[in-house]
Design an enzyme around this catalytic site. Structure first.
Site, mmCIF file in Angstrom:
data_model
loop_
_atom_site.group_PDB
_atom_site.id
_atom_site.type_symbol
_atom_site.label_atom_id
_atom_site.label_comp_id
_atom_site.label_asym_id
_atom_site.label_seq_id
_atom_site.Cartn_x
_atom_site.Cartn_y
_atom_site.Cartn_z
ATOM 1 N N ASN A 17 0.834 -1.218 0.000
ATOM 2 C CA ASN A 17 0.000 0.000 0.000
ATOM 3 C C ASN A 17 0.860 1.256 0.000
ATOM 4 O O ASN A 17 0.500 2.250 -0.633
ATOM 5 C CB ASN A 17 -0.967 -0.007 1.191
ATOM 6 C CG ASN A 17 -2.141 -0.915 0.931
ATOM 7 O OD1 ASN A 17 -3.059 -0.563 0.210
ATOM 8 N ND2 ASN A 17 -2.087 -2.120 1.474
ATOM 9 N N ARG A 94 -0.331 -2.242 15.265
ATOM 10 C CA ARG A 94 -0.608 -1.989 16.689
ATOM 11 C C ARG A 94 -1.688 -0.935 16.857
ATOM 12 O O ARG A 94 -1.908 -0.124 15.961
ATOM 13 C CB ARG A 94 0.622 -1.606 17.507
ATOM 14 C CG ARG A 94 1.735 -0.941 16.833
ATOM 15 C CD ARG A 94 2.937 -0.794 17.753
ATOM 16 N NE ARG A 94 3.769 -1.970 17.732
ATOM 17 C CZ ARG A 94 4.029 -2.723 18.792
ATOM 18 N NH1 ARG A 94 3.542 -2.422 19.967
ATOM 19 N NH2 ARG A 94 4.802 -3.773 18.661
ATOM 20 N N VAL A 96 -3.244 2.403 18.068
ATOM 21 C CA VAL A 96 -2.721 3.748 18.305
ATOM 22 C C VAL A 96 -3.193 4.194 19.696
ATOM 23 O O VAL A 96 -4.353 4.024 20.062
ATOM 24 C CB VAL A 96 -3.232 4.706 17.207
ATOM 25 C CG1 VAL A 96 -2.830 6.130 17.502
ATOM 26 C CG2 VAL A 96 -2.688 4.267 15.839
ATOM 27 N N HIS A 112 -8.360 -1.476 6.078
ATOM 28 C CA HIS A 112 -8.568 -2.808 6.658
ATOM 29 C C HIS A 112 -9.146 -3.732 5.578
ATOM 30 O O HIS A 112 -10.086 -3.341 4.873
ATOM 31 C CB HIS A 112 -9.528 -2.712 7.851
ATOM 32 C CG HIS A 112 -9.696 -4.012 8.555
ATOM 33 N ND1 HIS A 112 -8.729 -4.527 9.400
ATOM 34 C CD2 HIS A 112 -10.697 -4.930 8.522
ATOM 35 C CE1 HIS A 112 -9.140 -5.697 9.860
ATOM 36 N NE2 HIS A 112 -10.324 -5.968 9.345
HETATM 37 C C1 GRF Z 1 -3.214 -4.586 4.085
HETATM 38 O O1 GRF Z 1 -3.988 -5.698 3.721
HETATM 39 C C2 GRF Z 1 -4.032 -3.643 4.918
HETATM 40 O O2 GRF Z 1 -5.383 -3.687 4.634
HETATM 41 C C3 GRF Z 1 -3.784 -4.157 6.322
HETATM 42 O O3 GRF Z 1 -2.445 -4.559 6.313
HETATM 43 C C4 GRF Z 1 -2.075 -4.959 5.006
HETATM 44 C C5 GRF Z 1 -0.789 -4.257 4.652
HETATM 45 O O4 GRF Z 1 -0.246 -4.762 3.484
HETATM 46 N N1 GRF Z 1 -4.075 -3.140 7.305
HETATM 47 P P1 GRF Z 1 0.986 -4.062 2.769
HETATM 48 O O5 GRF Z 1 2.160 -4.102 3.758
HETATM 49 O O6 GRF Z 1 0.592 -2.669 2.402
HETATM 50 O O7 GRF Z 1 1.247 -4.926 1.585
#
Ligand code: GRF
Length: 191
Positions: A17, A94, A96, A112
Site C-alpha cells: 500500500n 498496533r 494507536v 482494513h
Molecule cells: C493490508 O492488507 C491492509 O489492509 C492491512 O495490512 C495490510 C498491509 O499490506 N491493514 P501491505 O504491507 O501494504 O502490503
C-alpha cells in the site's frame, strides 16, 4: 496556491500500500508528499523501500521502551519535524494510543481488508475465507482507540469466487486496496 499536504505512512510489513500511494503521488493522481515513514519493525521491507526512495524514516523497537506513551511521544516529535498533516496507517500492526490520537485528532486513517464491522482484527482475509462469505472487501476508516472501530470513510466490495484459494482472495483484495487507498486519500485532501 494550496500547500501540498504531508503524509506520514505507518507500516510494519511488505508495504504494497505504501508503494501504491507513492506511485499515485509520482503519477500525479494523489496531490501529496510522503515526508515520513514510521515502522515498529526495523527489518520490514517497507523501510528498505522508503530508504531507497530517499524518504525520512522513524524506526523503533517497542520492546526497548517502557510503554506506548513513551514511544508515541518520540513519534509525535518525528511527525512534527516532518510537518506531517495526516497519518496513513498501511499495515501498522498496533493500536494507536492516546498520545498520538490526541496529537493528530481526526487525521489518522487506516485501511482494513474486510467490510467492517465484519472481521475486525488480525487476518481479516483468512477470517472471511474461513467463514465462507461470498462478498468481503476493503474499508478505509478514521482511527479511534478501538480495534478497527473508527468512522468509515470508504468501502469497496470484493466477490469471493467459489474457485478461490485464500491466496486468490488476498490478491483480489490487494488490487482493490491499491486503487481505493490513494483515491480516498486524495478525496480527503480535497475537503
Ligand atoms: C493490508 O492488507 C491492509 O489492509 C492491512 O495490512 C495490510 C498491509 O499490506 N491493514 P501491505 O504491507 O501494504 O502490503
Amino acid at each position: 496556491m494550496k500547500k501540498t499536504k504531508h503524509l506520514a505512512v505507518f507500516a510494519s510489513g511488505t508495504g504494497s500500500n505504501f508503494d501504491a500511494i507513492q506511485l499515485a503521488i509520482e503519477a500525479g493522481t494523489l496531490d501529496a508528499a510522503i515526508t515520513l515513514v514510521v515502522s515498529d519493525v526495523p527489518t520490514s521491507a517497507v523501510i528498505d523501500k522508503a530508504k531507497r526512495k530517499g524518504l525520512k524514516t522513524f524506526v523503533f523497537d517497542p520492546k526497548s521502551y517502557p510503554n506506548k506513551r513513551v514511544f508515541e511521544i518520540e513519534i509525535v516529535e518525528a511527525l512534527q519535524e516532518a510537518e506531517a498533516d495526516f497519518i496513513i496507517l498501511a499495515g501498522y500492526m498496533r493500536l494507536v494510543g492516546p498520545t498520538l490520537l490526541h496529537a493528530y485528532e481526526g487525521k489518522i486513517i487506516n485501511i482494513h481488508p474486510s467490510l467492517l464491522p465484519s472481521f475486525k482484527g488480525l487476518d481479516a482475509i483468512g477470517q472471511a475465507f474461513d467463514a465462507g462469505v461470498k462478498i468481503t472487501g476493503v474499508t478505509i476508516h478514521y482511527v479511534d482507540e478501538g480495534m478497527d472501530t473508527g468512522r468509515i470513510i470508504a468501502q469497496e466490495a470484493v466477490k469471493v469466487s467459489d474457485t478461490y484459494a485464500r491466496g486468490d482472495l488476498q490478491r483480489a483484495i490487494q488490487v482493490v486496496e491499491h486503487q481505493l487507498y490513494p483515491a480516498t486519500i486524495q478525496s480527503l485532501l480535497q475537503q
